[in-house]
Design an enzyme around this catalytic site. Structure first.
Site, PDB file in Angstrom:
ATOM      1  N   GLY B 245     -53.540  27.805  67.106  1.00 10.13           N
ATOM      2  CA  GLY B 245     -54.715  27.649  66.677  1.00 10.13           C
ATOM      3  C   GLY B 245     -54.903  26.558  65.702  1.00 10.13           C
ATOM      4  N   GLY B 473     -48.676  32.190  66.064  1.00  8.26           N
ATOM      5  CA  GLY B 473     -47.485  31.604  66.502  1.00  8.26           C
ATOM      6  C   GLY B 473     -46.583  31.095  65.113  1.00  8.26           C
ATOM      7  CB  THR B 474     -47.219  31.286  61.691  1.00 15.44           C
ATOM      8  OG1 THR B 474     -48.068  32.540  61.905  1.00 15.44           O
ATOM      9  CG2 THR B 474     -48.241  30.093  61.709  1.00 15.44           C
ATOM     10  N   GLY B 515     -51.737  32.085  54.484  1.00 15.00           N
ATOM     11  CA  GLY B 515     -51.653  33.602  55.052  1.00 15.00           C
ATOM     12  C   GLY B 515     -50.325  34.269  54.574  1.00 15.00           C
ATOM     13  NE  ARG B 619     -37.919  35.471  46.725  1.00 12.27           N
ATOM     14  CZ  ARG B 619     -37.888  35.814  45.689  1.00 12.27           C
ATOM     15  NH1 ARG B 619     -39.163  36.893  45.723  1.00 12.27           N
ATOM     16  NH2 ARG B 619     -37.080  36.092  44.754  1.00 12.27           N
ATOM     17  CB  ILE B 620     -37.863  29.654  52.320  1.00 13.29           C
ATOM     18  CG1 ILE B 620     -38.367  28.423  51.699  1.00 13.29           C
ATOM     19  CG2 ILE B 620     -37.783  29.982  53.616  1.00 13.29           C
ATOM     20  CD1 ILE B 620     -39.699  27.896  51.745  1.00 13.29           C
ATOM     21  CE  LYS B 692     -45.241  26.927  45.371  1.00 17.32           C
ATOM     22  NZ  LYS B 692     -45.514  26.004  44.179  1.00 17.32           N
ATOM     23  N   GLY B 693     -46.902  28.990  51.022  1.00 16.85           N
ATOM     24  CA  GLY B 693     -46.871  28.551  52.494  1.00 16.85           C
ATOM     25  C   GLY B 693     -46.377  27.298  52.805  1.00 16.85           C
ATOM     26  CD  GLU B 696     -53.091  24.259  56.359  1.00 20.91           C
ATOM     27  OE1 GLU B 696     -53.385  23.538  55.162  1.00 20.91           O
ATOM     28  OE2 GLU B 696     -53.884  24.779  57.374  1.00 20.91           O
TER      29      GLU B 696
END
Lengths: 316, 736
Positions: B245, B473-474, B515, B619-620, B692-693, B696
């Protein structure tokens, strides 16, 4: 896509006869270009004559010591043929520089010669294009022309021939063999096979309607070092901005043809005498009559520099 | 559940499942071709017909007549939808584009008709029989032509104020001993995702159900409701798998709107996939920006003046591309002026594409920093280090929640062997190749938004999580699975995850790299409630129970989790809401990108040799999917740096290279060895999950790192993306 009818021909002359008698008919080979163009209604044949059963799929030696490549030998088969790789390396290298593995498995030798321009205005049926719709004008002139021709173009068309294989065939002095409906054959030197746009840009080549390519013959090998250098915006799967097919002998003499610059593979034999004196002098002679656009003027120094890279690469 | 104070220790800190490089939850479905994408549903809408969109042949003007008679008589045709019979479609809240030319044409390829037929081929053939006459009017297609006149627009919903001043920029810049003042351009870019936009719409009375490919369910139901003129409660969207997307499927695009409109007109379910050649001129794209960056520094490298003026264009009512966002937060400096101006263009709508604002903004700012470092004779990393700040530079009372920017720079320098870089450009040559190294900093907002989830425990001990989150796809499925497994103390295979249905609890979906943090916080809330309910059912004191190994433990007592549901499933739902910690803390993610390139000294072709990203994003959640996100961003950054460019025909007003042969994105052969490394950190101010994301962050800063490496290789500074060979060819070493 418009509706169309379909049949499979049994002999080359038969195929030529069917197409010659029907102005809306076209030959169907691998279909990698024609079917895409039909989906976009750039090509609107009413009848397709599938030529895959004609068994023109062999590579054979000629009496003259060259090779005769059947029209429907796939690009993959041709590029990987041991004789081609040994004696005509520039051809093998040019083919594998084009398209993708999947496409080369499907694409044929004849079809590759016939692939149509990738001019973006040719591809957009809302836009005027003398090649797609004769007399409608050329939107590319004055438009986005970065990929387009710098030489041999006309006021009616600045499209390029997009392929790689034919550029190598041009430097190899190949001959295109054809058959017509009446069974008569002819041999067309590759240098006069692709035409310049002039006032009839709808024509890409010297074939008459219904004339079927049966083979491409290569003369006996000329030795030398074979190079195909393709310059593009990404490392693979893109059309050439400029390409150089070259055969260079030990003494520095040789031949070179350029792709991505004109409506046909561009070779100026008279300029080749300058090859031993370097890329700049030879390129100046090759592109003496160039008429680039602002967008694509860079292709001329790029061609010179690419030729220089090739000559540097083969230097003993 | 309301999150209003920084998180303490909680079950997610155990990291038994979270953080691990778990394989994708739905990976086997995708690798075996059995994940059902929007266009592939076969039996959900019996009797569906195919729609094919005919796009406008002009960029601006109006339809003077449409003759659909031949198309209507063509084989298999069920109906032709135009503005004459479509009703009056509304406009959604996020995109301003109109779904049909009615009869004004706002941009090239704007839909003028949808032909609906029994088969795709019949619909496509009949579309060629629709005759449309237009009256053209002059359009505005050249952004640069409006550079002098475009105004600063009023503040919109996103991107903050369009002009902000801190201190006295003009005076500080004039007084600065070392300055950079350059203009950079980033072209229009396309999302160019693999899966084209596609939808199936089926009406049942005044309710519509759509199988579609959309990133944000809540925006989708809202916007489709507005477009169709029905309450959003009457819209049901289903989108479990999305083939990419990048922001281009944020909310309702023409495939979904026109499938629903056409289905209403022809009274049959209708399926539409956008043909690739109309996607470029109809769907949204990242708009071109012309950015002037002015940096003033002392001889010690400290920035005293930071100016960033950015121009973008859009349809009337469209928003600015918020390129100055990162300039407002990345570096210290007392005097600042950031400004965004907006031109009106009659091209397809500019809107969100992966890291909107930050990605193109850093493409300018981070070249400018490289130029400044060179003028200062400073290492580019040291320049960034001396300008680091632990507080929001526009608002010194607001500290960063976490800011490991310098650690990213230092760690990256070491891992990339930055010390081998020659600071003098054009100093390293290997045969025909000019070799260079470059780097850039990265910052991207660490956003989070309220998110809900439903959790069900059944008698077999399986926990099923439902949320309207999407997976583009994330790895959303997988991080939801891991969070639930961690919270409930069960193995990941005990978790079932259901996403992508608008009837499930609401999340912000996939966008703005919020997300993963948002949905996992929602899952945390639902699982917390489930833990409490389970403990009560089992007769535990809820304060001191431990969920581990599929059991609930307290003191000496240990009970199987499944036993709590032996008399019936336990179903709970909760929502994580966020109080104003974002007002107290500047929440961002950080990174440093490194690239080594080789430039062919003859032809100017650029080949990236190796790249490294070092990221700090709290955190990953999953080491594998996070890495995939980042390296995917790096690939996209290679495209932005070297090839991606929607070429405009300024006479006729359209993006000319409107297919994937003309709009090139990187292929495998363009991508070298990629490394991504994550700084070990948590952000307790963001959510109990402390994540966190990264989606991007992986893109921001990549293209300027490559641009700076090219300069280091060649000594030729190119300020106009993409850096295609003709932009430096004439300044490369002369032929011998």
């Amino acid at each position: 896509m418009k509706s169309f009818t379909y049949e499979r021909a049994t002999t080359p002359a038969d195929a030529a006869g069917i197409v010659a008698s029907n102005p809306g008919a076209r030959f169907l080979g691998g279909g990698t270009n024609l079917l895409d163009l039909m989906k976009l209604e750039i090509e609107t044949p009413t009848h397709l004559v599938d030529v895959q059963d004609l068994k023109l799929d062999r590579i054979e030696p000629t009496e003259a010591g060259g090779l005769r490549i059947g029209a429907f030998v796939t690009n993959t088969a041709l590029a990987s043929d041991e004789r081609v790789r040994r004696d005509y390396g520039v051809l093998s290298r040019a083919i594998v520089a084009g398209a993708s593995g999947q496409l080369r498995n499907k694409a044929t030798t004849a079809g590759n010669l016939l692939q149509r321009t990738r001019c973006p205005y040719f591809y957009d049926t809302n836009q005027p294009c003398n090649k797609r719709k004769p007399g409608s004008g050329c939107a590319a002139i004055g438009g986005y022309s970065r990929q387009l021709a710098v030489i041999g173009s006309s006021d009616a068309c600045i499209a390029t021939y997009p392929g790689d294989m034919a550029v190598a065939m041009r430097v190899l002095d190949a001959t295109v063999e054809t058959v017509r409906a009446d069974g008569k054959t002819r041999s067309i030197p590759i240098g006069s096979f692709h035409t310049l746009p002039g006032d009839t840009p709808e024509r890409d080549n010297a074939l008459d309607h219904g004339e079927l390519i049966t083979a491409v013959t290569l003369p006996r090998p000329v030795g030398g070092t074979h190079v195909y250098r393709k310059v593009r915006d990404r490392a693979s799967y893109a059309f050439a901005l400029v390409s150089v097919a070259a055969i260079v002998q030990r003494d520095g003499s040789g031949r070179a043809a350029f792709g991505g610059v004109a409506h046909r593979p561009w070779r100026v034999e008279a300029a080749e005498a300058a090859m031993p004196r370097g890329a700049v002098e030879m390129s100046n002679a090759v592109f003496a009559d160039a008429r680039p656009t602002d967008d694509n003027a860079f292709k001329i120094p790029l061609a010179t520099r690419t030729l220089a890279a090739v000559l540097a690469e083969v230097k003993p | 559940m309301i999150f209003d104070t920084p998180a303490g220790t909680n079950p997610t800190d155990r990291m038994k499942v979270l953080g691990k490089p778990l394989d994708r939850y739905e990976g086997h479905l995708k690798t075996t071709g059995t994940a059902t994408y929007a266009y592939e549903w076969q039996d959900v809408a019996p009797g569906f017909a195919y729609g094919y969109i005919l796009g406008a042949a002009i960029a601006r003007g109006r339809i003077t007549s449409i003759d659909t008679r031949d198309a209507e008589r063509a084989p298999g045709v069920i109906g032709v939808v135009t503005y004459l019979n479509a009703g009056k479609p509304g406009v959604g809240k996020f995109y301003v584009q109109k779904m049909l030319a009615a009869p004004e044409v706002d941009h090239y390829h704007q839909p003028v008709a949808v032909v609906v037929a029994e088969t795709f081929e019949q619909a496509r053939a009949a579309a060629g029989l629709v005759r449309v006459d237009y009256q053209r009017t002059a359009g505005r297609f050249d952004l640069a032509a409006q550079n002098g006149s475009a105004p600063v627009p009023p503040e919109g919903e996103f991107g903050g104020p369009n002009e902000k001043r801190v201190g006295d920029f003009a005076r500080a810049f004039a007084a600065a001993p070392v300055k950079v003042d350059e203009t950079y351009t980033v072209p229009d870019q396309a999302h160019a995702m693999m899966e084209p936009h596609a939808s199936i719409a089926k009406w049942d009375g005044d309710r519509v159900t759509c199988w579609t490919s959309i990133q944000q369910m809540n925006w989708g139901t809202r916007d489709l409701g507005l477009i169709l003129g029905i309450p959003k409660q009457n819209v049901h969207l289903i989108s479990p798998y999305i083939g990419g997307g990048f922001g281009g499927k944020g909310t309702v695009q023409i495939d979904l709107a026109l499938a629903a409109i056409a289905a209403r007109v022809v009274k049959r379910p209708v399926k539409i996939a956008l043909q690739r050649p109309i996607m470029f001129n109809t769907t949204i794209h990242r708009p071109k920006t012309i950015q002037r960056v002015q940096l003033g520094a002392g001889r010690d490298g400290r920035l005293t003046a930071i100016g960033h003026d950015s121009l973008s264009g859009n349809l009337v009512g469209g928003r600015t591309e918020p390129t100055v966002t990162s300039t407002r937060t990345l570096y210290a400096g007392a005097n600042r002026l950031t400004r965004m101006r907006l031109a009106t263009l009659d091209l397809a709508e500019g809107n969100a594409m992966r890291a909107p604002g930050e990605a193109p903004g850093l493409m300018a700012l981070e070249i400018a920093m490289d130029e400044l470092a060179e003028k200062l004779k400073m290492d580019p990393i040291e320049l960034r280090v001396v300008n680091d700040t632990q507080v929001d530079p526009e608002n010194p009372d607001k500290p960063f929640s976490t800011r490991a920017f310098v650690r990213c720079l230092r760690e990256g320098a070491q891992r990339f062997h930055w010390d081998k870089r020659r600071s003098t450009p054009s100093a390293v040559r290997e045969g025909q190749w000019l070799i260079g190294m470059g780097m850039a900093g990265a910052i991207r907002g660490g956003k989070i938004a309220k998110a809900g989830a439903r959790a069900r425990l059944d008698r077999t001990g399986v926990v099923t999580i439902e949320t309207d989150m999407t997976d583009i796809g994330t790895g959303s499925y997988t991080v939801v699975q891991q969070t639930a497994a961690e919270m409930m103390g069960v193995a990941p295979d005990r978790i079932v995850v259901k996403l992508g249905d608008s009837t499930f609890p609401e999340t912000p979906g996939s966008g703005g790299q919020q997300g993963a943090p948002s949905v996992t916080a929602g899952v945390y809330a639902a699982c917390t409630k489930l833990r409490e309910t389970v403990a009560q059912r089992l007769g535990f004191n809820t304060a001191d129970v431990d969920f581990a190994d599929g059991h609930v433990h307290s003191g000496n007592r240990s009970v199987k989790l499944a036993d709590a549901a032996k008399d019936g499933d336990i179903v709970v739902e909760d929502l994580m809401e966020f109080a104003k910690l974002a007002d107290q803390f500047q929440q961002q993610t950080f990174g440093a990108h490194f690239a080594e390139v080789a430039v062919d000294a003859y032809t100017g072709e650029v080949r990236v040799r190796r790249m490294l990203a070092v990221c700090a994003a709290g955190r990953i959640l999953n080491a594998k999917t996070a890495r995939s996100q980042v390296i995917g961003g790096m690939v996209m950054g290679v495209g932005a740096a070297l090839m991606e460019d929607m070429a405009i025909d300024k006479r006729f007003g359209f993006f000319v290279n409107h297919d994937l042969a003309g709009y090139e994105v990187p292929v495998h052969a363009d991508i070298p060895h990629l490394d991504a490394f994550f700084i070990d950190e948590v952000d307790p101010t963001i959510s109990p999950v402390k994540a966190k994301g990264v989606g991007e962050l992986g893109l921001t800063g990549v293209a300027p790192a490559i641009a700076n490496a090219i300069y280091n290789a060649t000594g030729v500074r190119v300020r106009e993306y993409p850096i295609t060979l003709e932009k430096h060819l004439d300044r490369l070493p002369a032929l011998a």
